[in-house]
Design a protein around this motif. Sequence first.
Motif, PDB file in Angstrom:
ATOM      1  N   GLU A 301       0.837  -1.212   0.000  1.00 48.35           N
ATOM      2  CA  GLU A 301       0.000   0.000   0.000  1.00 48.35           C
ATOM      3  C   GLU A 301       0.870   1.259   0.000  1.00 48.35           C
ATOM      4  N   LEU A 302       2.198   1.080   0.085  1.00 48.21           N
ATOM      5  CA  LEU A 302       3.086   2.245   0.068  1.00 48.21           C
ATOM      6  C   LEU A 302       3.394   2.633  -1.375  1.00 48.21           C
ATOM      7  N   VAL A 303       3.631   3.917  -1.564  1.00 48.82           N
ATOM      8  CA  VAL A 303       3.967   4.403  -2.913  1.00 48.82           C
ATOM      9  C   VAL A 303       5.210   5.277  -2.800  1.00 48.82           C
ATOM     10  N   ALA A 304       6.131   5.125  -3.750  1.00 44.57           N
ATOM     11  CA  ALA A 304       7.320   5.986  -3.745  1.00 44.57           C
ATOM     12  C   ALA A 304       7.040   7.215  -4.607  1.00 44.57           C
ATOM     13  N   TYR A 305       7.308   8.399  -4.040  1.00 45.94           N
ATOM     14  CA  TYR A 305       7.223   9.652  -4.786  1.00 45.94           C
ATOM     15  C   TYR A 305       8.652  10.133  -5.029  1.00 45.94           C
ATOM     16  N   TYR A 306       8.828  10.921  -6.051  1.00 46.79           N
ATOM     17  CA  TYR A 306      10.192  11.353  -6.397  1.00 46.79           C
ATOM     18  C   TYR A 306      10.238  12.866  -6.566  1.00 46.79           C
ATOM     19  N   GLN A 307      11.311  13.471  -6.016  1.00 49.65           N
ATOM     20  CA  GLN A 307      11.490  14.923  -6.192  1.00 49.65           C
ATOM     21  C   GLN A 307      12.895  15.192  -6.723  1.00 49.65           C
ATOM     22  N   PRO A 308      13.002  15.942  -7.836  1.00 45.89           N
ATOM     23  CA  PRO A 308      14.322  16.142  -8.437  1.00 45.89           C
ATOM     24  C   PRO A 308      15.244  17.044  -7.630  1.00 45.89           C
ATOM     25  N   LYS A 309      16.540  16.757  -7.766  1.00 45.61           N
ATOM     26  CA  LYS A 309      17.592  17.600  -7.180  1.00 45.61           C
ATOM     27  C   LYS A 309      18.356  18.157  -8.382  1.00 45.61           C
ATOM     28  N   ILE A 310      18.418  19.479  -8.472  1.00 42.91           N
ATOM     29  CA  ILE A 310      18.868  20.124  -9.706  1.00 42.91           C
ATOM     30  C   ILE A 310      20.187  20.887  -9.538  1.00 42.91           C
ATOM     31  N   ASP A 311      21.093  20.681 -10.498  1.00 40.84           N
ATOM     32  CA  ASP A 311      22.382  21.386 -10.486  1.00 40.84           C
ATOM     33  C   ASP A 311      22.129  22.880 -10.712  1.00 40.84           C
ATOM     34  N   ILE A 312      22.643  23.727  -9.819  1.00 39.81           N
ATOM     35  CA  ILE A 312      22.342  25.163  -9.883  1.00 39.81           C
ATOM     36  C   ILE A 312      22.986  25.831 -11.107  1.00 39.81           C
ATOM     37  N   LYS A 318      20.122  15.934 -11.268  1.00 41.99           N
ATOM     38  CA  LYS A 318      21.196  15.025 -10.843  1.00 41.99           C
ATOM     39  C   LYS A 318      20.634  13.724 -10.305  1.00 41.99           C
ATOM     40  N   GLU A 319      19.531  13.882  -9.584  1.00 45.52           N
ATOM     41  CA  GLU A 319      19.002  12.737  -8.853  1.00 45.52           C
ATOM     42  C   GLU A 319      17.540  12.942  -8.593  1.00 45.52           C
ATOM     43  N   LEU A 320      16.872  11.855  -8.190  1.00 44.80           N
ATOM     44  CA  LEU A 320      15.496  11.983  -7.716  1.00 44.80           C
ATOM     45  C   LEU A 320      15.460  11.433  -6.292  1.00 44.80           C
ATOM     46  N   GLU A 321      14.984  12.256  -5.358  1.00 38.57           N
ATOM     47  CA  GLU A 321      14.879  11.758  -3.983  1.00 38.57           C
ATOM     48  C   GLU A 321      13.584  10.977  -3.839  1.00 38.57           C
ATOM     49  N   ALA A 322      13.705   9.726  -3.373  1.00 37.47           N
ATOM     50  CA  ALA A 322      12.512   8.893  -3.165  1.00 37.47           C
ATOM     51  C   ALA A 322      11.896   9.229  -1.811  1.00 37.47           C
ATOM     52  N   LEU A 323      10.623   9.593  -1.814  1.00 36.03           N
ATOM     53  CA  LEU A 323       9.924   9.959  -0.572  1.00 36.03           C
ATOM     54  C   LEU A 323       8.659   9.102  -0.489  1.00 36.03           C
ATOM     55  N   SER A 377      17.998   8.930  -4.635  1.00 34.78           N
ATOM     56  CA  SER A 377      18.466   9.002  -3.245  1.00 34.78           C
ATOM     57  C   SER A 377      17.347   8.510  -2.334  1.00 34.78           C
ATOM     58  N   VAL A 378      17.771   7.802  -1.269  1.00 34.24           N
ATOM     59  CA  VAL A 378      16.822   7.180  -0.333  1.00 34.24           C
ATOM     60  C   VAL A 378      17.174   7.638   1.078  1.00 34.24           C
ATOM     61  N   ASN A 379      16.149   7.947   1.864  1.00 31.12           N
ATOM     62  CA  ASN A 379      16.366   8.378   3.254  1.00 31.12           C
ATOM     63  C   ASN A 379      16.535   7.169   4.166  1.00 31.12           C
ATOM     64  N   LEU A 380      17.522   7.238   5.037  1.00 31.17           N
ATOM     65  CA  LEU A 380      17.711   6.154   6.013  1.00 31.17           C
ATOM     66  C   LEU A 380      17.304   6.645   7.391  1.00 31.17           C
ATOM     67  N   SER A 381      17.026   5.707   8.283  1.00 29.43           N
ATOM     68  CA  SER A 381      16.728   6.125   9.655  1.00 29.43           C
ATOM     69  C   SER A 381      17.828   5.596  10.572  1.00 29.43           C
ATOM     70  N   ALA A 382      17.767   6.042  11.828  1.00 30.24           N
ATOM     71  CA  ALA A 382      18.807   5.658  12.800  1.00 30.24           C
ATOM     72  C   ALA A 382      18.926   4.142  12.904  1.00 30.24           C
ATOM     73  N   LEU A 410      22.497   7.726  -0.298  1.00 31.30           N
ATOM     74  CA  LEU A 410      21.716   7.485   0.921  1.00 31.30           C
ATOM     75  C   LEU A 410      21.761   8.721   1.802  1.00 31.30           C
ATOM     76  N   GLU A 411      20.578   9.202   2.200  1.00 30.31           N
ATOM     77  CA  GLU A 411      20.517  10.409   3.029  1.00 30.31           C
ATOM     78  C   GLU A 411      20.371  10.012   4.498  1.00 30.31           C
ATOM     79  N   ILE A 412      21.259  10.545   5.316  1.00 37.73           N
ATOM     80  CA  ILE A 412      21.208  10.249   6.752  1.00 37.73           C
ATOM     81  C   ILE A 412      21.053  11.575   7.495  1.00 37.73           C
ATOM     82  N   THR A 413      20.561  11.519   8.728  1.00 36.63           N
ATOM     83  CA  THR A 413      20.470  12.777   9.483  1.00 36.63           C
ATOM     84  C   THR A 413      21.545  12.785  10.564  1.00 36.63           C
ATOM     85  N   GLU A 414      21.881  14.014  11.013  1.00 38.70           N
ATOM     86  CA  GLU A 414      22.928  14.148  12.038  1.00 38.70           C
ATOM     87  C   GLU A 414      22.549  13.371  13.288  1.00 38.70           C
TER      88      GLU A 414
END
Length: 558
Positions: A301-312, A318-323, A377-382, A410-414
């Motif tokens: 039932e989950l769906v992946a959405y994508y948002q582009p990351k653009i070279d300024i 450059k990439e699509l972030e999967a959300l 790019s995919v977000n990771l959790s702790a 892979l995107e990680i948070t501080e």
Amino acid sequence: MGSTNEILTGNAKLLKSRASKLSIAGVWISIGAIIIATITTGYLQANEISLESVIEAQKNNASLWLLNTMPFVFGFWGQYVSSMIAFEASAMVVDQTNDLRAQAAVFEKQALRGTTYDTLTGLPNRILLVDRLEQAINTASFERSKIAILVVDIDRFKDINDTLGHSTGDRVIRQISQRLRKIIPEPNTVARLGGDEFGIILKKFGTKEDAAEVVQTIKETLQVPLKLEGVRLDIDASIGITLYPEHGKDAQILLQRADVAMYQAKQKHCGFIMYTTTLDRCNTRRLTLMGELREAIINNELVAYYQPKIDIKTGKIKELEALVRWKHKVHGLVQPDDFIPMAEQTGLIKQLTLWILHESLMQCAKWNDEGLELMVSVNLSANDLMDIEFPETITRTLNAHNVSPEKLLLEITESSVMLDPNRALEVLTNLSALGVRLSVDDFGTGYSSLSYLSKLPVSELKIDKSFVMGMENNSNNTVIVQATIDLGHNLGLEVVAEGVETASSISLLQPLGCDTLQGYYFTKPLSAQEFNTWRSQNIATGRIRKKGGQLYMMLPEK
Ligand code: C2E
Ligand code: MG
Ligand code: MG
């Protein structure tokens, strides 16, 4: 229980009767001594033992007269001394009894305090708060006055604890409690409900606006930075408010509803929220969602959405972030903020990460097959960073979809790193060795140590959207963004600005040297299908150019 005097008299009598027995024995001994001395003297004088010789001895012998007084002297002396000893001993017993009683009273008081007061802050605890709230409700119903109930929860307190240690966390809680006590005078109550949560009863409140004013004062007081061992900590809080009698007539219900409002304030990052019945529906929804998430992952039932990351500079995507999103049968499209935190709490996040990895890598392979060289790019959790076997999972997933590691970021948070920095560093080093790229997400919102950041094998730093979105109205945010870009570049990292909503924010970011842009200005996150449509439409209008396998977006004129 008898009075002190009664105890004293009773004890004195007991000891006196024992001492009297001894003095009577003394009297008998001295009488015995008189008899023996008289008989011996009579015998020595008359050379015989007879009644006459005894009478003669008593008549003529002054030393025997003296001896005769001894029983009386013994009697009186014994009585007097025994009375004194008995009295003093008894008084000592009474003194000690009183001491013990006083100590028992102190212990009793401490035990009672322990059950009603918080030991860390000295503030009333939840039990006492509920008790006081019940009393306040009784008075208010009689006086027809209002009460405001506040639940205050410190934002990102877990990060403080995880990063700076529990003893610093305790000191933060103590300082916050002192600040709250200072601005909330008696007869109002400030209590610690547990952890980083405080409860406040404000008596005799006229209007909602009055309550909102106090809430504003509380927020301003908490926002004054704390200084602990040279470290400056910016504190903020989320506050939920209920009013008696509007939102309930029962102490527990009022508190529970204030908690629901606080939770919403935290979710919406809006500082404070006054309770409304719609919030309750949200809360019930949250609880049912929690039970349904496991099934949702299994049932796809989950769906992946994508948002582009653009070279300024070039406008290249450059990439699509999967959300992730959750297509719920009843609630429609549920946003990640509504279920990621609970997935983290219940441990389901591991399955969720695995799901989004499979989904986005499958999609990445699909786009590549269609001639589009897009990376994801995919977000990771702790939890993922604590899993030593996670790099193996990544290898298996990449292999399963035949995607090369450089195509995955892979995107990680501080804060997820700071949970257990050594372990996280080991996992991240192994991930980096695979050729997967790493990024630090939401930079600036956690309490990370810069020395740790420099050790991480990351190649990208994403400035949190709150700073980027605030740039246009607050020059402080521009200073923060500039400093973060410089920091990232000095560490050899590419810097991404997320939350780019307007053309003017792009023109502010360009001179600061930012490398990559992401935000609603280009597009909101889209499902793969929506992305394909969006791409085709924008290619048709000329907003996107396709060159080789790459997509380039038009950037606003400088
Ligand atoms: P994030 O990784 O920082 O993702 C960026 C969030 O900012 C996304 O929210 C995105 O929709 C939003 N955003 C992007 N541009 C703009 C903008 O211009 N203006 C505004 N106001 N917002 C913008 P979203 O999709 O709701 O995700 C929220 C957070 O949930 C993510 O923050 C991420 O931390 C988490 N998340 C999302 N998907 C996943 C996932 O698959 N796994 C894990 N562990 N976390 C996820
Ligand atoms: Mg992210
Ligand atoms: Mg982010």
